[in-house]
Design a protein around this motif. Structure first.
Motif, PDB file in Angstrom:
ATOM      1  N   GLU A 167      11.752  -8.317  -2.139  1.00 43.66           N
ATOM      2  CA  GLU A 167      12.631  -7.518  -3.001  1.00 43.66           C
ATOM      3  C   GLU A 167      11.828  -6.891  -4.144  1.00 43.66           C
ATOM      4  N   PHE A 168      10.913  -7.658  -4.715  1.00 44.65           N
ATOM      5  CA  PHE A 168      10.053  -7.145  -5.790  1.00 44.65           C
ATOM      6  C   PHE A 168       9.149  -6.031  -5.261  1.00 44.65           C
ATOM      7  N   ALA A 169       8.565  -6.243  -4.078  1.00 45.72           N
ATOM      8  CA  ALA A 169       7.704  -5.225  -3.471  1.00 45.72           C
ATOM      9  C   ALA A 169       8.479  -3.933  -3.238  1.00 45.72           C
ATOM     10  N   LEU A 170       9.693  -4.041  -2.757  1.00 46.02           N
ATOM     11  CA  LEU A 170      10.516  -2.848  -2.550  1.00 46.02           C
ATOM     12  C   LEU A 170      10.800  -2.130  -3.872  1.00 46.02           C
ATOM     13  N   ARG A 171      11.107  -2.880  -4.911  1.00 44.91           N
ATOM     14  CA  ARG A 171      11.340  -2.244  -6.223  1.00 44.91           C
ATOM     15  C   ARG A 171      10.092  -1.508  -6.698  1.00 44.91           C
ATOM     16  N   GLN A 172       8.928  -2.115  -6.496  1.00 43.92           N
ATOM     17  CA  GLN A 172       7.675  -1.460  -6.893  1.00 43.92           C
ATOM     18  C   GLN A 172       7.486  -0.161  -6.109  1.00 43.92           C
ATOM     19  N   ALA A 173       7.776  -0.199  -4.815  1.00 46.01           N
ATOM     20  CA  ALA A 173       7.621   0.994  -3.975  1.00 46.01           C
ATOM     21  C   ALA A 173       8.577   2.099  -4.406  1.00 46.01           C
ATOM     22  N   TRP A 174       9.828   1.758  -4.658  1.00 48.48           N
ATOM     23  CA  TRP A 174      10.791   2.781  -5.061  1.00 48.48           C
ATOM     24  C   TRP A 174      10.419   3.342  -6.437  1.00 48.48           C
TER      25      TRP A 174
ATOM     26  N   ALA B 223       7.508   3.691  -7.555  1.00 54.27           N
ATOM     27  CA  ALA B 223       6.331   4.539  -7.352  1.00 54.27           C
ATOM     28  C   ALA B 223       6.696   5.834  -6.621  1.00 54.27           C
ATOM     29  N   GLY B 224       7.973   6.002  -6.270  1.00 54.72           N
ATOM     30  CA  GLY B 224       8.430   7.239  -5.641  1.00 54.72           C
ATOM     31  C   GLY B 224       8.271   7.285  -4.141  1.00 54.72           C
ATOM     32  N   CYS B 225       8.082   6.151  -3.484  1.00 50.94           N
ATOM     33  CA  CYS B 225       7.925   6.163  -2.032  1.00 50.94           C
ATOM     34  C   CYS B 225       9.190   6.721  -1.372  1.00 50.94           C
ATOM     35  N   CYS B 226       8.987   7.479  -0.294  1.00 50.27           N
ATOM     36  CA  CYS B 226      10.109   8.044   0.441  1.00 50.27           C
ATOM     37  C   CYS B 226      10.670   7.042   1.433  1.00 50.27           C
ATOM     38  N   LYS B 227       9.862   6.081   1.874  1.00 54.65           N
ATOM     39  CA  LYS B 227      10.303   5.013   2.752  1.00 54.65           C
ATOM     40  C   LYS B 227       9.286   3.880   2.650  1.00 54.65           C
ATOM     41  N   VAL B 228       9.701   2.713   3.115  1.00 57.99           N
ATOM     42  CA  VAL B 228       8.835   1.541   3.084  1.00 57.99           C
ATOM     43  C   VAL B 228       8.926   0.866   4.445  1.00 57.99           C
ATOM     44  N   MET B 229       7.765   0.526   4.970  1.00 54.47           N
ATOM     45  CA  MET B 229       7.702  -0.162   6.261  1.00 54.47           C
ATOM     46  C   MET B 229       7.106  -1.536   6.067  1.00 54.47           C
TER      47      MET B 229
ATOM     48  N   GLY C 238       5.689  15.305  -0.326  1.00 56.22           N
ATOM     49  CA  GLY C 238       4.472  14.678  -0.821  1.00 56.22           C
ATOM     50  C   GLY C 238       4.676  13.278  -1.376  1.00 56.22           C
ATOM     51  N   ARG C 239       5.878  12.728  -1.218  1.00 59.77           N
ATOM     52  CA  ARG C 239       6.130  11.363  -1.703  1.00 59.77           C
ATOM     53  C   ARG C 239       5.384  10.370  -0.814  1.00 59.77           C
ATOM     54  N   PRO C 240       4.808   9.321  -1.392  1.00 54.54           N
ATOM     55  CA  PRO C 240       4.042   8.359  -0.595  1.00 54.54           C
ATOM     56  C   PRO C 240       4.926   7.524   0.328  1.00 54.54           C
ATOM     57  N   ILE C 241       4.285   6.943   1.324  1.00 51.53           N
ATOM     58  CA  ILE C 241       4.932   6.006   2.246  1.00 51.53           C
ATOM     59  C   ILE C 241       4.456   4.610   1.860  1.00 51.53           C
ATOM     60  N   GLY C 242       5.389   3.714   1.646  1.00 48.25           N
ATOM     61  CA  GLY C 242       5.033   2.338   1.302  1.00 48.25           C
ATOM     62  C   GLY C 242       4.865   1.496   2.558  1.00 48.25           C
ATOM     63  N   VAL C 243       3.844   0.661   2.560  1.00 49.72           N
ATOM     64  CA  VAL C 243       3.601  -0.269   3.656  1.00 49.72           C
ATOM     65  C   VAL C 243       3.411  -1.658   3.052  1.00 49.72           C
ATOM     66  N   ILE C 244       4.234  -2.607   3.479  1.00 52.76           N
ATOM     67  CA  ILE C 244       4.104  -3.987   3.032  1.00 52.76           C
ATOM     68  C   ILE C 244       3.420  -4.763   4.147  1.00 52.76           C
ATOM     69  N   GLU C 245       2.360  -5.472   3.782  1.00 56.15           N
ATOM     70  CA  GLU C 245       1.534  -6.156   4.780  1.00 56.15           C
ATOM     71  C   GLU C 245       1.100  -7.505   4.224  1.00 56.15           C
TER      72      GLU C 245
ATOM     73  N   ALA D 256       0.867  -1.185   0.000  1.00 55.75           N
ATOM     74  CA  ALA D 256       0.000   0.000   0.000  1.00 55.75           C
ATOM     75  C   ALA D 256       0.899   1.229   0.000  1.00 55.75           C
ATOM     76  N   MET D 257       0.473   2.250  -0.709  1.00 58.52           N
ATOM     77  CA  MET D 257       1.234   3.490  -0.770  1.00 58.52           C
ATOM     78  C   MET D 257       0.355   4.606  -0.229  1.00 58.52           C
ATOM     79  N   LEU D 258       0.708   5.066   0.949  1.00 58.94           N
ATOM     80  CA  LEU D 258      -0.095   6.053   1.662  1.00 58.94           C
ATOM     81  C   LEU D 258       0.271   7.467   1.241  1.00 58.94           C
ATOM     82  N   ALA D 259      -0.755   8.282   1.036  1.00 56.66           N
ATOM     83  CA  ALA D 259      -0.519   9.694   0.745  1.00 56.66           C
ATOM     84  C   ALA D 259       0.213  10.318   1.930  1.00 56.66           C
ATOM     85  N   ASN D 260       1.040  11.312   1.656  1.00 55.55           N
ATOM     86  CA  ASN D 260       1.929  11.850   2.673  1.00 55.55           C
ATOM     87  C   ASN D 260       2.110  13.349   2.464  1.00 55.55           C
ATOM     88  N   LEU D 261       1.980  14.118   3.527  1.00 54.65           N
ATOM     89  CA  LEU D 261       2.196  15.563   3.442  1.00 54.65           C
ATOM     90  C   LEU D 261       3.651  15.950   3.697  1.00 54.65           C
TER      91      LEU D 261
END
Length: 117
Positions: free
Chosen positions: A102-109, A111-117, A76-83, A67-72
Protein backbone atom coordinates in the motif's frame (compact mmCIF):
# COMPACT_ATOMS: atom_id res chain seq x y z
CA UNK A 1 0.22 -5.20 19.91
CA UNK A 2 3.01 -5.34 17.36
CA UNK A 3 4.09 -2.00 15.91
CA UNK A 4 4.51 -1.84 12.11
CA UNK A 5 6.41 1.05 10.55
CA UNK A 6 6.65 1.39 6.76
CA UNK A 7 9.18 3.77 5.21
CA UNK A 8 11.80 4.36 2.56
CA UNK A 9 14.94 2.40 3.35
CA UNK A 10 18.07 4.18 4.53
CA UNK A 11 21.65 3.13 3.77
CA UNK A 12 21.86 1.60 7.26
CA UNK A 13 19.10 -0.81 6.21
CA UNK A 14 21.18 -2.34 3.40
CA UNK A 15 22.39 -5.37 5.45
CA UNK A 16 18.83 -6.19 6.56
CA UNK A 17 17.47 -5.79 3.02
CA UNK A 18 20.22 -8.05 1.65
CA UNK A 19 19.44 -10.63 4.35
CA UNK A 20 15.82 -10.66 3.19
CA UNK A 21 16.96 -11.08 -0.43
CA UNK A 22 19.10 -14.05 0.63
CA UNK A 23 16.04 -15.59 2.25
CA UNK A 24 14.15 -15.17 -1.03
CA UNK A 25 17.04 -16.15 -3.32
CA UNK A 26 19.70 -18.03 -1.34
CA UNK A 27 21.78 -18.92 -4.42
CA UNK A 28 22.29 -15.36 -5.68
CA UNK A 29 25.95 -14.33 -5.75
CA UNK A 30 27.10 -11.81 -3.14
CA UNK A 31 27.68 -8.20 -4.14
CA UNK A 32 31.12 -6.75 -3.33
CA UNK A 33 30.97 -3.97 -0.71
CA UNK A 34 32.36 -1.29 -3.03
CA UNK A 35 29.80 -2.16 -5.70
CA UNK A 36 27.02 -2.35 -3.10
CA UNK A 37 27.55 1.30 -2.14
CA UNK A 38 27.16 2.41 -5.75
CA UNK A 39 24.16 0.15 -6.39
CA UNK A 40 22.44 1.22 -3.17
CA UNK A 41 22.70 4.88 -4.11
CA UNK A 42 21.39 4.15 -7.59
CA UNK A 43 18.52 1.86 -6.58
CA UNK A 44 17.50 3.07 -3.13
CA UNK A 45 18.30 6.77 -3.46
CA UNK A 46 18.04 7.35 -7.21
CA UNK A 47 15.48 9.58 -8.88
CA UNK A 48 13.62 6.66 -10.51
CA UNK A 49 13.65 3.93 -7.87
CA UNK A 50 13.48 3.31 -4.16
CA UNK A 51 13.75 0.49 -1.67
CA UNK A 52 11.00 0.36 0.92
CA UNK A 53 10.91 -1.53 4.21
CA UNK A 54 8.39 -2.55 6.84
CA UNK A 55 9.62 -2.85 10.39
CA UNK A 56 8.00 -4.96 13.04
CA UNK A 57 9.05 -3.85 16.51
CA UNK A 58 12.04 -2.01 14.96
CA UNK A 59 13.26 -5.06 13.00
CA UNK A 60 13.33 -4.76 9.20
CA UNK A 61 11.06 -7.67 8.39
CA UNK A 62 9.81 -6.96 4.86
CA UNK A 63 11.02 -5.11 1.80
CA UNK A 64 10.21 -4.28 -1.80
CA UNK A 65 11.64 -2.14 -4.56
CA UNK A 66 9.69 0.41 -6.59
CA UNK A 67 11.11 1.36 -9.99
CA UNK A 68 9.59 4.07 -12.14
CA UNK A 69 10.26 3.52 -15.82
CA UNK A 70 10.37 6.36 -18.31
CA UNK A 71 7.44 6.16 -20.70
CA UNK A 72 6.63 7.70 -24.08
CA UNK A 73 2.91 6.90 -23.77
CA UNK A 74 0.39 8.21 -21.23
CA UNK A 75 1.62 11.76 -21.64
CA UNK A 76 5.09 10.76 -20.55
CA UNK A 77 3.98 9.62 -17.09
CA UNK A 78 6.23 6.88 -15.67
CA UNK A 79 5.24 3.25 -15.22
CA UNK A 80 5.71 1.89 -11.72
CA UNK A 81 7.09 -1.61 -11.20
CA UNK A 82 7.13 -3.24 -7.77
CA UNK A 83 9.67 -6.03 -7.46
CA UNK A 84 11.56 -8.11 -4.89
CA UNK A 85 8.72 -8.28 -2.38
CA UNK A 86 9.88 -10.43 0.52
CA UNK A 87 8.92 -10.87 4.16
CA UNK A 88 11.10 -12.84 6.55
CA UNK A 89 9.60 -16.24 7.37
CA UNK A 90 9.28 -15.40 11.06
CA UNK A 91 7.21 -12.28 10.33
CA UNK A 92 4.71 -13.57 7.79
CA UNK A 93 0.92 -13.43 8.22
CA UNK A 94 1.09 -10.18 10.20
CA UNK A 95 0.07 -7.76 7.46
CA UNK A 96 3.53 -6.36 6.75
CA UNK A 97 3.49 -7.04 3.01
CA UNK A 98 0.04 -5.52 2.65
CA UNK A 99 1.10 -2.34 4.43
CA UNK A 100 4.35 -2.26 2.45
CA UNK A 101 2.59 -2.64 -0.91
CA UNK A 102 0.00 0.00 0.00
CA UNK A 103 2.88 2.37 0.82
CA UNK A 104 4.64 1.49 -2.45
CA UNK A 105 1.46 2.25 -4.39
CA UNK A 106 1.09 5.62 -2.65
CA UNK A 107 4.70 6.46 -3.55
CA UNK A 108 4.05 5.51 -7.19
CA UNK A 109 0.88 7.57 -7.45
CA UNK A 110 2.59 10.56 -5.78
CA UNK A 111 5.37 10.26 -8.36
CA UNK A 112 2.75 10.53 -11.13
CA UNK A 113 2.87 6.95 -12.40
CA UNK A 114 0.16 6.13 -14.93
CA UNK A 115 0.01 2.50 -13.76
CA UNK A 116 1.81 0.15 -11.41
CA UNK A 117 2.69 -3.48 -12.04
Amino acid sequence: MTCITVRKAAAADAPAVLALYRELRPNDPAIANDRLEVLWKEVAEGPRSMVLVAECDEVVASTCMLAMLANLASGGRPIGVIEHVVTAAGFRRRGLSRRLLEFALRQAWQAGCCKVM
